[in-house]
Design an enzyme around this catalytic site. Structure first.
Site, mmCIF file in Angstrom:
data_model
loop_
_atom_site.group_PDB
_atom_site.id
_atom_site.type_symbol
_atom_site.label_atom_id
_atom_site.label_comp_id
_atom_site.label_asym_id
_atom_site.label_seq_id
_atom_site.Cartn_x
_atom_site.Cartn_y
_atom_site.Cartn_z
ATOM 1 N N TRP A 186 1.709 -4.273 9.358
ATOM 2 C CA TRP A 186 1.072 -4.968 10.476
ATOM 3 C C TRP A 186 0.418 -6.243 9.974
ATOM 4 O O TRP A 186 0.014 -6.348 8.814
ATOM 5 C CB TRP A 186 0.053 -4.080 11.203
ATOM 6 N N TYR A 190 -9.292 3.011 9.749
ATOM 7 C CA TYR A 190 -9.680 2.676 8.383
ATOM 8 C C TYR A 190 -10.992 3.354 8.034
ATOM 9 O O TYR A 190 -11.742 3.768 8.912
ATOM 10 C CB TYR A 190 -9.860 1.163 8.225
ATOM 11 N N SER A 216 0.015 4.222 2.775
ATOM 12 C CA SER A 216 0.268 4.123 4.208
ATOM 13 C C SER A 216 1.718 3.713 4.411
ATOM 14 O O SER A 216 2.423 3.398 3.444
ATOM 15 C CB SER A 216 -0.681 3.112 4.867
ATOM 16 N N ASP A 224 -1.964 5.850 -5.346
ATOM 17 C CA ASP A 224 -2.205 4.978 -4.196
ATOM 18 C C ASP A 224 -2.558 3.567 -4.630
ATOM 19 O O ASP A 224 -3.680 3.301 -5.076
ATOM 20 C CB ASP A 224 -3.324 5.579 -3.340
ATOM 21 N N THR A 279 -5.734 1.755 -2.996
ATOM 22 C CA THR A 279 -7.105 2.184 -3.277
ATOM 23 C C THR A 279 -7.509 1.673 -4.651
ATOM 24 O O THR A 279 -6.786 1.856 -5.616
ATOM 25 C CB THR A 279 -7.220 3.719 -3.239
ATOM 26 N N ASP A 281 0.820 -1.207 0.000
ATOM 27 C CA ASP A 281 0.000 0.000 0.000
ATOM 28 C C ASP A 281 0.856 1.261 0.000
ATOM 29 O O ASP A 281 1.474 1.596 1.007
ATOM 30 C CB ASP A 281 -0.890 -0.038 1.246
ATOM 31 N N ASN A 292 2.945 1.800 7.520
ATOM 32 C CA ASN A 292 3.209 0.778 8.535
ATOM 33 C C ASN A 292 2.971 -0.628 8.007
ATOM 34 O O ASN A 292 2.087 -0.853 7.178
ATOM 35 C CB ASN A 292 2.312 0.976 9.758
#
Length: 376
Positions: free
Chosen positions: A94, A130, A90, A269, A272, A87, A92
């Site tokens: 996780w 989100y 963003s 992005d 998306t 992505d 991070n």
């Protein structure tokens, strides 16, 4: 957004580069529609694509209810495998953990720190918002393997709670590829860590997304694959090294400006699936192409009329990029829909997978430019 995913291959012929092939999985929308739950979820968890770009003490991201490409990475020693969305919206990394009891964690793979010899606890919690909910978790360090390259001491999040909607996603977690400046808890992103440890030959990565469920989509770290595009690469400077943000001059149809009059800002992005813009502009675009919208903002067009629908041109920093109707209209469950999503009152645009499928995208962190070339 119909975003990305894959079964990972090992390091390929390039020296010091990471090639991750991507495959299209069943989207959350498709999964929910099969179960007759789509409209219920749309009403309960309204689509808020711009929430990922709202700056706050906590890094926020969005889930547009339609992620669709994923890749497999591993964490720990011995390795534990997870599918993640790559992505660029963003920063991070996780994954679900054994400490999570949410529904979304029950049908996804969960990281177990007790089974890794290289695990270390991080400093503090992690919370990410989100568009359809949130995740919370704990920071940790471990070795992350991406495409055959090991990144030791990578900080990441272990989820403790996840939004119900994530239970319907194919991917287990998210690997952010934006800049550290917007990372929650100022975590060093995976790609930045690769650069610092000299694991890639160039400070850039590139993305190719195939269309119509075909194989071949990939993320390539450290290199550009000329076989995925034709013609010259157009380099566009970033206006902000936070997200991959650039200047957009206008959106035109048949030579007429229909949106972004006077200029605006846009994000490239991969996380998306749609092209998202201010509600009034998107409504105008949909009107120009002959689409009608329902109460959830989902637009419908006549499937028999696609070949007669106009192209849409996005002018970015003085360069025109055209998207034909065959690219911005998708068909599922017997109806056809445009890939233009409403973003509320925000003037920021998101050029998601509908756009990226048409243009091979190169993300240069050192020069802070985005390169775009016509995909093949």
């Amino acid at each position: 957004m119909m975003k990305w995913l894959v079964v990972l291959s090992a390091l390929v012929a390039f020296s010091e580069c990471i090639r991750i092939p991507l495959i299209r999985g069943k989207t959350a929308r498709e999964s929910l529609q099969e179960k007759g739950l789509w409209e219920e979820y749309r009403e309960k968890y309204p689509y808020s694509p711009m929430v990922k770009f709202e700056q706050s003490g906590t890094q926020s991201m969005t889930n547009d209810a339609d992620l669709s490409y994923y890749g497999v990475i591993s964490i720990g020693n011995p390795p534990q495998s997870f599918s993640v969305i790559f992505d660029t919206g963003s920063s991070n990394l996780w994954v679900p953990s054994v400490y999570c009891n949410s529904q979304a964690c029950q049908n996804h793979r969960k990281y177990n720190p007790q089974q890794s010899s290289t695990f270390k606890w991080g400093q503090g919690p992690l919370s990410i918002q989100y568009g359809t909910g949130s995740m919370t978790g704990q920071l940790a360090y471990d070795t992350v393997n991406v495409g055959g390259i090991s990144v030791p001491n990578q900080e990441f999040g272990m989820s403790r709670t996840e939004a119900p909607f994530l239970a319907h996603m194919q991917a287990d977690g998210i690997l952010g590829l934006a800049f550290q400046s917007i990372a929650s808890a100022n975590v060093l992103p995976v790609f930045d860590n690769m650069i610092q440890q000299n694991l890639v030959s160039q400070s850039l990565f590139s993305v190719y997304l195939s269309s119509n469920s075909q194989q071949g989509s990939e993320v390539l770290f450290g290199e550009i694959d000329a076989s995925h595009y034709t013609g010259a690469i157009t380099w566009i400077p970033l206006t902000s090294a936070t997200y991959w943000q650039i200047k957009m001059d206008s959106v035109t149809i048949n030579g007429q400006t229909v949106a972004c009059a006077g200029g605006c800002q846009a994000i490239i992005d991969t996380g998306t699936s749609l092209i998202v813009g201010p509600t009034n502009d998107i409504n105008n675009m949909n009107s120009w192409v002959g689409a009608s919208a329902n109460q959830y903002g989902q637009t419908t067009v006549n499937c028999q009329n696609i070949q007669n629908m106009p192209e849409v041109t996005f002018t970015l920093n003085g360069h025109a990029f055209t998207v034909p109707a065959s690219a911005y209209v998708s068909q599922y469950y017997g109806s056809c829909h445009t890939g233009f999503g409403q973003g509320g009152s925000s003037q920021l645009w998101i050029l998601g997978d509908v756009f990226i499928r048409e243009y091979y995208a190169i993300f240069n962190t050192q020069d802070q430019h985005i390169g775009l070339a016509k995909s093949v």
